[in-house]
Design a protein around this motif. Structure first.
Motif, PDB file in Angstrom:
ATOM      1  N   GLY A   1       0.793  -1.221   0.000  1.00 53.32           N
ATOM      2  CA  GLY A   1       0.000   0.000   0.000  1.00 53.32           C
ATOM      3  C   GLY A   1       0.824   1.270   0.000  1.00 53.32           C
ATOM      4  O   GLY A   1       0.297   2.355   0.246  1.00 53.32           O
ATOM      5  N   TYR A   2       2.101   1.164  -0.284  1.00 50.98           N
ATOM      6  CA  TYR A   2       3.023   2.299  -0.266  1.00 50.98           C
ATOM      7  C   TYR A   2       3.004   2.995   1.099  1.00 50.98           C
ATOM      8  O   TYR A   2       3.149   4.214   1.197  1.00 50.98           O
ATOM      9  N   ASP A   3       2.750   2.197   2.133  1.00 50.11           N
ATOM     10  CA  ASP A   3       2.666   2.792   3.457  1.00 50.11           C
ATOM     11  C   ASP A   3       3.540   2.066   4.470  1.00 50.11           C
ATOM     12  O   ASP A   3       3.396   2.265   5.663  1.00 50.11           O
ATOM     13  N   TRP A   4       4.434   1.213   3.991  1.00 52.75           N
ATOM     14  CA  TRP A   4       5.419   0.555   4.835  1.00 52.75           C
ATOM     15  C   TRP A   4       4.791  -0.357   5.876  1.00 52.75           C
ATOM     16  O   TRP A   4       5.329  -0.504   6.965  1.00 52.75           O
ATOM     17  N   ARG A   5       3.664  -0.944   5.560  1.00 51.60           N
ATOM     18  CA  ARG A   5       3.158  -2.002   6.445  1.00 51.60           C
ATOM     19  C   ARG A   5       3.758  -3.322   6.003  1.00 51.60           C
ATOM     20  O   ARG A   5       4.126  -3.482   4.833  1.00 51.60           O
TER      21      ARG A   5
ATOM     22  N   HIS B   1       0.602   1.400  11.925  1.00 53.70           N
ATOM     23  CA  HIS B   1       0.241  -0.012  11.762  1.00 53.70           C
ATOM     24  C   HIS B   1       0.446  -0.722  13.095  1.00 53.70           C
ATOM     25  O   HIS B   1       1.339  -0.358  13.874  1.00 53.70           O
TER      26      HIS B   1
ATOM     27  N   ARG C   1      -2.757   1.539   8.396  1.00 56.11           N
ATOM     28  CA  ARG C   1      -3.215   2.914   8.107  1.00 56.11           C
ATOM     29  C   ARG C   1      -4.179   3.404   9.185  1.00 56.11           C
ATOM     30  O   ARG C   1      -5.301   3.843   8.868  1.00 56.11           O
TER      31      ARG C   1
END
Lengths: 120, 107
Positions: free
Chosen positions: A102-106, B33, B49
């Motif tokens: 998700g381009y969110d580094w999860r 997260h 998120r």
């Protein structure tokens, strides 16, 4: 389903090297970055860095430069972590963790972990 | 460097609501997260998120993020929720950062 299967536990002497593997299945390996995370005994999670599975370019977090090397074999959808000149303080469980996309580094999913024990 | 602060431990009675917090400077501006790690197992993503749940995660797990605190809420706590919980963000100065982890005990 998406899975990451890591190699088994290792017992090494100080000064030796170890190579941990992380075999991916259930998705296109080169479409998602791979991260490495360390967890010392009884401690929290520590991010070691990541490797771009498309270009092979590794990026190392502070404290993980020099003796730590990330690599790939895309023909078998496998990422590797090699640690050289092992020290007793390298004793830890090492996880590979796929970028969540998700381009969110999860990070999702994670491998089952590989215990590396360094002892004389 | 960016730091995340979590309480070492939280206790909750069976069936009640547990709240686990994660503090950081202006964390409300970042994607937070949350991971659940049971003894001897790998971490599992439970919230991403701030408030989204991956498929397979019960609706009892929820998240909120604002100001300097992000919160993971577990409603109707069950014995199987006992675990360590870690928050995580990406920061431009430090890259990936994990909180120190919170041990949840269900009484």
């Amino acid at each position: 389903q998406v899975q990451l299967a890591q190699s088994g536990s290792e017992l090494k002497k100080p000064g030796a090297s170890v190579k941990v593997s992380c075999k991916a299945s259930g998705y296109t390996f080169t479409s998602y970055a791979m991260n490495w995370v360390r967890q010392a005994p009884g401690q929290g999670l520590e991010w070691m860095g990541w490797i771009n599975t498309n270009t092979g370019k590794p990026t190392y977090a502070q404290g993980f430069t020099g003796r730590f090397v990330f690599s790939l074999d895309t023909s078998v959808s496998t990422a590797y972590l090699q640690i050289s000149t092992l020290k007793t303080e390298d004793t830890a469980v090492y996880y590979c963790a796929r970028d969540g996309g998700g381009y969110d580094w999860r990070f999702d999913p994670w491998g089952q972990g590989t215990l590396v024990t360094v002892s004389s | 460097s960016y730091e995340l602060t979590q309480s070492l431990s939280v206790s909750v009675a069976l069936g009640q609501t547990a709240r686990i917090t994660c503090g950081g400077n202006n964390i409300g501006s970042k994607n937070v997260h949350w991971y659940q790690q049971k003894p001897g197992q790998a971490p599992v993503l439970v919230i991403y998120r701030d408030s989204d749940r991956p498929s397979g995660i019960p609706e009892r797990f929820s998240g909120f993020n604002s100001g300097n605190t992000a919160t993971l809420t577990i409603s109707r706590a069950q014995a199987g929720d006992e675990a360590d919980y870690y928050c995580q963000v990406w920061d431009s100065s430090t890259s990936v950062v994990f909180g120190g982890g919170t041990k949840l005990t269900v009484l």
